[in-house]
Design a protein around this motif. Structure first.
Motif, PDB file in Angstrom:
ATOM      1  N   HIS A  16       0.856  -1.177   0.000  1.00 29.72           N
ATOM      2  CA  HIS A  16       0.000   0.000   0.000  1.00 29.72           C
ATOM      3  C   HIS A  16       0.895   1.232   0.000  1.00 29.72           C
ATOM      4  CE1 HIS A  16      -3.701  -2.146   1.997  1.00 29.72           C
ATOM      5  NE2 HIS A  16      -3.386  -2.639   0.806  1.00 29.72           N
ATOM      6  N   TYR A  17       0.664   2.122  -0.955  1.00 24.18           N
ATOM      7  CA  TYR A  17       1.451   3.350  -1.058  1.00 24.18           C
ATOM      8  C   TYR A  17       0.670   4.543  -0.517  1.00 24.18           C
ATOM      9  CZ  TYR A  17       4.804   0.968  -4.128  1.00 24.18           C
ATOM     10  OH  TYR A  17       5.750   0.124  -4.632  1.00 24.18           O
ATOM     11  N   ALA A  18       1.397   5.552  -0.105  1.00 19.52           N
ATOM     12  CA  ALA A  18       0.766   6.801   0.311  1.00 19.52           C
ATOM     13  C   ALA A  18      -0.056   7.356  -0.839  1.00 19.52           C
ATOM     14  CB  ALA A  18       1.830   7.813   0.752  1.00 19.52           C
ATOM     15  N   GLY A  19      -1.271   7.834  -0.557  1.00 21.21           N
ATOM     16  CA  GLY A  19      -2.142   8.369  -1.587  1.00 21.21           C
ATOM     17  C   GLY A  19      -3.117   7.358  -2.147  1.00 21.21           C
ATOM     18  N   GLY A  20      -2.963   6.076  -1.764  1.00 21.01           N
ATOM     19  CA  GLY A  20      -3.946   5.081  -2.171  1.00 21.01           C
ATOM     20  C   GLY A  20      -3.526   4.102  -3.235  1.00 21.01           C
ATOM     21  N   ALA A  21      -2.369   4.305  -3.872  1.00 19.23           N
ATOM     22  CA  ALA A  21      -1.929   3.360  -4.896  1.00 19.23           C
ATOM     23  C   ALA A  21      -1.622   2.001  -4.270  1.00 19.23           C
ATOM     24  CB  ALA A  21      -0.700   3.892  -5.622  1.00 19.23           C
TER      25      ALA A  21
END
Length: 390
Positions: free
Chosen positions: A244-249
């Motif tokens: 899970h990446y910052a910003g929702g990706a």
């Protein structure tokens, strides 16, 4: 003001039988702006002298240990001593060697991963800030022109908001226990005391760095399956993870050294709301761009339609392939120009600051240790990283 001489550098590691030392020396020599003048090429003094003789170095500048090297180089007049050191030892020696040279005021180019512990990585961050030296980490895949093109396109919003990142690095060379058959490279890379981590640290760290470099996104959480397939091996040789990446990706990262038939197939796909990008390290001169609702395009290195930073890191006209050594040399060239600017009291060009730093090294070590923790716990773990305060 420009430096009116070549940069002088020394090397720690890279002795007889070493692979990556020769790569570093070739990359450093490619632009003719650096010369190797000193080295401690092995922990065995005789092997170090042997390597120095093969490289035609002054025997007085070939040392039996890195401790001797840093002490004697620091004692030389400013016009003779090395400007920076290239560290190409097994992973467990990166920290003590880097620490010694930084504390003596030397700039550093270090192979990855930067250290085997986060404590050591953060200590190097503080030392670099305290002593004001340049520290470059050779995540060489960021040096490819079409990787820089991909990064610039993401930054310009050409594929919209990033939704999905798929990055993989399959190799097959360790599908059998080469470490038990006298292979020097396999021996240290599969030794936990020397390598720290196996496939995860050796090539998974490259995959993580490539995804972060192109997209600019930081990890928030990950769930890793870390496994050892080869019987008797004391270190991981295969890893798969969800991210899970910052910003929702969302992301998928896969790295293995037991994929029979694979050579060095690092590749990445980045999917956004308005298009996607795909790049293969084994075919590095092409970047696939698929804008939404339009025909797919193949962007090729060396053409005028590319971004300024891609063209800045291009050495040959279109149709003349550039690859591994040139990308590696771009790291050395950019770091070298930044070191030269520091020596002359001038500001480097912004493009010359485009190389992995000590902070990137700390992020990479944090990633490796976080993935190992997730693998042990068989659970999602927090992957966010807060840089150390100075």
């Amino acid at each position: 003001m420009t430096l009116n001489r070549k940069l002088r550098y020394g090397m720690v590691g890279g002795g007889p039988g070493a692979f990556i030392g020769a790569v570093h020396r070739t990359a450093a020599a490619l632009d003719g702006m650096m010369e190797l003048v000193a080295g401690a090429f092995s922990s065995n003094p005789e092997k170090s002298r042997q390597m120095g003789a093969e490289l035609l170095l002054d025997p007085r500048r070939v040392y039996g240990s890195y401790q001797e090297m840093v002490e004697r180089e620091a004692a030389l007049p400013a016009g003779e001593r090395i400007d920076f050191v290239a560290i190409v030892t097994p992973n467990h020696m990166h920290f003590p060697v880097a620490k010694a040279f930084i504390e003596a005021g030397f700039h550093v180019v270090c192979d990855k991963p930067m250290t085997t512990t986060l404590e050591d990585a953060e200590a190097l961050c503080r030392l670099v800030a305290r002593h004001g030296v340049v520290f470059a980490l050779t995540h060489n895949y960021t040096g490819y022109p079409m990787v820089k093109q991909a990064r610039a396109m993401v930054q310009a919003g050409e594929i919209g908001t990033v939704r999905k990142i798929v990055v993989e690095y399959p190799q097959g060379w360790l599908a059998r226990p080469l470490e038990q058959e006298g292979n020097k490279q396999a021996a240290w890379r599969t030794d936990p005391k020397q390598a720290g981590a196996g496939a995860l640290g050796d090539i998974g760290s490259h995959a993580e760095n490539l995804a972060r470099y192109i997209t600019g996104l930081e990890m928030e959480a990950l769930c890793a399956d870390v496994h050892t397939f080869v019987e008797g091996r004391a270190i991981d040789d295969d890893v798969s993870m969800l991210i899970h990446y910052a910003g929702g990706a969302r992301g998928i990262l896969h790295a293995t050294q037991v994929a029979v038939g694979e050579e060095n197939n690092l590749n990445i796909r980045v999917y956004g709301t308005e298009g996607s990008l795909q790049w293969f390290q084994e075919h590095p001169n092409e970047l696939y761009y698929r804008p939404f609702g339009q025909p797919a395009r193949v962007l090729r290195r060396g053409n005028d339609y590319l971004t300024d930073i891609a063209r800045h890191n291009t050495r040959l006209p279109s149709g003349h392939p550039e690859a591994f050594f040139e990308a590696f040399a771009n790291i050395y060239r950019n770091a070298g120009r930044t070191i030269a600017a520091r020596l002359t009291g001038t500001e480097p060009h912004p493009f010359d600051l485009d190389f992995p730093t000590v902070q990137d090294g700390a992020v990479g070590v944090h990633f490796i240790l976080t993935a190992l923790e997730s693998g042990r716990r068989r659970a999602w773990v927090d992957a966010r990283y807060t840089p150390p305060s100075e």
